[in-house]
Design a protein around this motif. Structure first.
Motif, PDB file in Angstrom:
ATOM      1  N   TYR A   1      -5.926   1.756  -2.823  1.00 33.44           N
ATOM      2  CA  TYR A   1      -5.076   1.396  -3.949  1.00 33.44           C
ATOM      3  C   TYR A   1      -5.537   2.162  -5.183  1.00 33.44           C
ATOM      4  O   TYR A   1      -6.733   2.315  -5.425  1.00 33.44           O
ATOM      5  CB  TYR A   1      -5.144  -0.105  -4.228  1.00 33.44           C
TER       6      TYR A   1
ATOM      7  N   ASN B   1      -6.102  -5.335   0.817  1.00 31.99           N
ATOM      8  CA  ASN B   1      -6.465  -4.436   1.916  1.00 31.99           C
ATOM      9  C   ASN B   1      -7.518  -5.120   2.781  1.00 31.99           C
ATOM     10  O   ASN B   1      -8.200  -6.047   2.342  1.00 31.99           O
ATOM     11  CB  ASN B   1      -6.996  -3.109   1.380  1.00 31.99           C
TER      12      ASN B   1
ATOM     13  N   PHE C   1       0.827  -1.197   0.000  1.00 33.13           N
ATOM     14  CA  PHE C   1       0.000   0.000   0.000  1.00 33.13           C
ATOM     15  C   PHE C   1       0.872   1.261   0.000  1.00 33.13           C
ATOM     16  O   PHE C   1       0.582   2.232  -0.708  1.00 33.13           O
ATOM     17  CB  PHE C   1      -0.929   0.011   1.218  1.00 33.13           C
TER      18      PHE C   1
ATOM     19  N   SER D   1       2.171   1.795  -3.430  1.00 34.07           N
ATOM     20  CA  SER D   1       1.116   2.320  -4.286  1.00 34.07           C
ATOM     21  C   SER D   1       0.957   3.824  -4.108  1.00 34.07           C
ATOM     22  O   SER D   1       0.817   4.566  -5.093  1.00 34.07           O
ATOM     23  CB  SER D   1      -0.210   1.615  -3.962  1.00 34.07           C
TER      24      SER D   1
ATOM     25  N   THR E   1      -4.615  -0.883 -10.411  1.00 32.00           N
ATOM     26  CA  THR E   1      -3.773  -1.825  -9.674  1.00 32.00           C
ATOM     27  C   THR E   1      -4.309  -3.239  -9.849  1.00 32.00           C
ATOM     28  O   THR E   1      -5.519  -3.479  -9.758  1.00 32.00           O
ATOM     29  CB  THR E   1      -3.734  -1.462  -8.180  1.00 32.00           C
TER      30      THR E   1
END
Length: 382
Positions: A273, A263, A240, A243, A277
Motif C-alpha cells: 500500500y 494486507n 490493493f 491503491s 494510505t
C-alpha cells in the motif's frame, strides 16, 4: 462344583464387565463427552483459514486445561464446513453444522453468508458468533442467538468521519467508492450520513462491481470532483488493486480504507500500500492488548504462520463459548446463547459483552497510516 463368573455370563455381558474392570484398573476414568463447536467459511481463502485456526487454538487450549460440566469431563472438537463464501451454500452449511450437533458456530465469513446462515441457527437456538461481519443488519433481525465480535459499522464511521475532519488544514473533499456487496453499501451509506451530520463535504459517490478490477469510474469521479480523499469500501484484493492504480494515475488523492482491506502481513508491513494510505480497523492496537503477545506466541507456535487481523477475535469467540458452557454448567445451545448475553468475558481483544440484540458493547477501533512501508497508529478510539 459352582461354575466361575466368566462361564455364567453371556459373551456380551462378560465384555461389558471386563470393560468396567479395566476402567477401574485404569483409575476409573470415564470417556470425555464430545462437544462440537462449528466453523463455516471459504477454507481456501487465506484469511478465512486463519480465522478457523484461531478457533482451533482456543479449542486445543481448553482441552489441555480441562473443562467439566455437571461432573462430566468435556472434549471440544471443531466441525468445519467450507461454504465457498457463497450465500447460496451457507444455508446448507448451517444445516450441516446443526445436524452435526454444533452447540455454537463461529462464522460465517462475509456479511451475506453470515446472514444466510442466521435463520437456520435461530431455529435451533445455536449461537452464531460473527467475527468479520460488522453490518448492522446482523443485529437488527431480532434473533437472540447472533453475536458480533467486532464493532458495528455505524460506530466506526462516526470515528472515521471525526478523524477525517481533523486531518490536514481546511475542509477535506471526500469521494466515497464501494463495491456492490451488502457490506460495501452499508459502509458507504453510514459514512455519507455521518459526513453530512458532521458538516463534511462529500465530493461524489460511485459504486462498482464486487468482482471488477476496472476502476475507471472511480478515478473519473475523483478527478471530476477534485477530491483530495478517497474512501473505498471493499475487500482486500480490490483495495490493493485500487491503491496500485492510484499510484500510476497521477492523482493527488489520499486513499482511506476500513475493515477487511488490510494486507495479510499487516503487523509486520504495509504490503505494498502506498505511503499515506489510511485504514480504520476494528480493535485497539495490539500494543494496548495485554493478552496479545501470549496469544501471538501460541498461535505462531501451533501454525507456523503470522497472526492476521481479527484472528484474535475468532480465538476470543471460541473461548467465550467454552467459558459460557463452563459458567452455565450446560452444553445446551439455547442456554449457551443466554449465557453469552449475560456474561462479560476478558478476551485477547479486550472485555467482551453484548447488548440485548447481540451487538458488541464498547468496541475499539484504530486508525492506521502507512509510513515508511509500515502501518503506524494514528490514534485509537474511543
Amino acid at each position: 462344583m459352582r461354575r466361575n463368573l466368566a462361564s455364567r455370563l453371556a459373551p456380551g455381558r462378560m465384555a461389558r464387565v471386563l470393560c468396567v474392570a479395566l476402567a477401574c484398573l485404569a483409575g476409573g476414568t470415564a470417556a470425555a463427552e464430545e462437544v462440537i463447536i462449528g466453523w463455516a467459511g471459504p477454507e481456501r481463502q487465506p484469511h478465512a483459514q486463519a480465522l478457523k485456526q484461531g478457533v482451533e487454538l482456543a479449542i486445543a487450549e481448553a482441552n489441555q486445561r480441562g473443562v467439566q460440566v455437571q461432573g462430566r469431563r468435556l472434549e471440544f472438537k471443531l466441525l468445519a464446513y467450507d461454504d465457498n463464501g457463497n450465500p447460496n451454500v451457507s444455508g446448507f452449511a448451517a444445516q450441516a453444522l446443526v445436524t452435526g450437533k454444533a452447540v455454537a458456530v463461529v462464522g460465517h465469513y462475509t456479511t451475506e453468508t453470515t446472514l444466510a446462515g442466521a435463520q437456520v441457527y435461530a431455529e435451533k437456538g445455536v449461537a452464531e458468533l460473527a467475527v468479520f461481519s460488522p453490518s448492522p443488519r446482523l443485529t437488527q433481525m431480532g434473533y437472540k442467538n447472533v453475536f458480533q465480535l467486532i464493532g458495528n459499522i455505524t460506530d466506526a464511521t462516526t470515528y472515521m468521519t471525526a478523524a477525517v475532519n481533523r486531518m490536514g488544514s481546511g475542509e477535506r473533499r471526500l469521494t466515497i467508492a464501494y463495491n456492490g456487496s451488502i457490506m460495501g453499501a452499508a459502509v458507504a451509506d453510514a459514512l455519507e450520513q455521518e459526513m453530512r451530520k458532521q458538516g463534511g463535504q462529500l465530493a461524489g459517490r460511485v459504486s462498482i462491481s464486487a468482482r471488477t478490477s476496472d476502476f475507471n469510474a472511480v478515478l473519473k469521479t475523483v478527478r471530476d470532483n477534485k477530491a483530495d480523499l478517497l474512501y473505498f469500501a471493499g475487500i482486500q484484493e480490490q483495495a490493493f488493486a485500487l491503491s496500485q492504480r492510484l499510484r500510476g494515475a497521477n492523482l493527488k488523492v489520499q486513499l482511506m480504507l476500513s475493515g477487511g482491506a488490510f494486507n495479510t502481513d499487516f503487523y509486520s508491513g504495509a504490503g505494498g500500500y502506498r505511503e499515506g494510505t489510511l485504514l480504520m480497523a476494528h480493535n485497539r492496537p495490539e500494543s494496548q492488548l495485554p493478552g496479545f503477545a501470549r496469544f501471538e506466541k501460541a498461535y505462531t507456535a501451533m501454525f507456523h504462520a503470522p497472526v492476521m487481523p481479527y484472528v484474535a477475535n475468532a480465538y476470543d469467540a471460541a473461548g467465550m463459548v467454552i467459558e459460557a458452557i463452563r459458567r452455565g454448567n450446560t452444553t445446551e445451545p439455547v442456554a449457551i446463547s443466554a449465557q453469552l448475553h449475560a456474561m462479560s468475558y476478558e478476551g485477547v481483544t479486550g472485555r467482551i459483552a453484548f447488548d440485548a440484540d447481540g451487538r458488541l458493547l464498547n468496541p475499539g477501533y484504530t486508525l492506521y497510516e502507512v509510513s515508511q512501508k509500515k502501518w503506524k497508529v494514528v490514534r485509537s478510539f474511543p
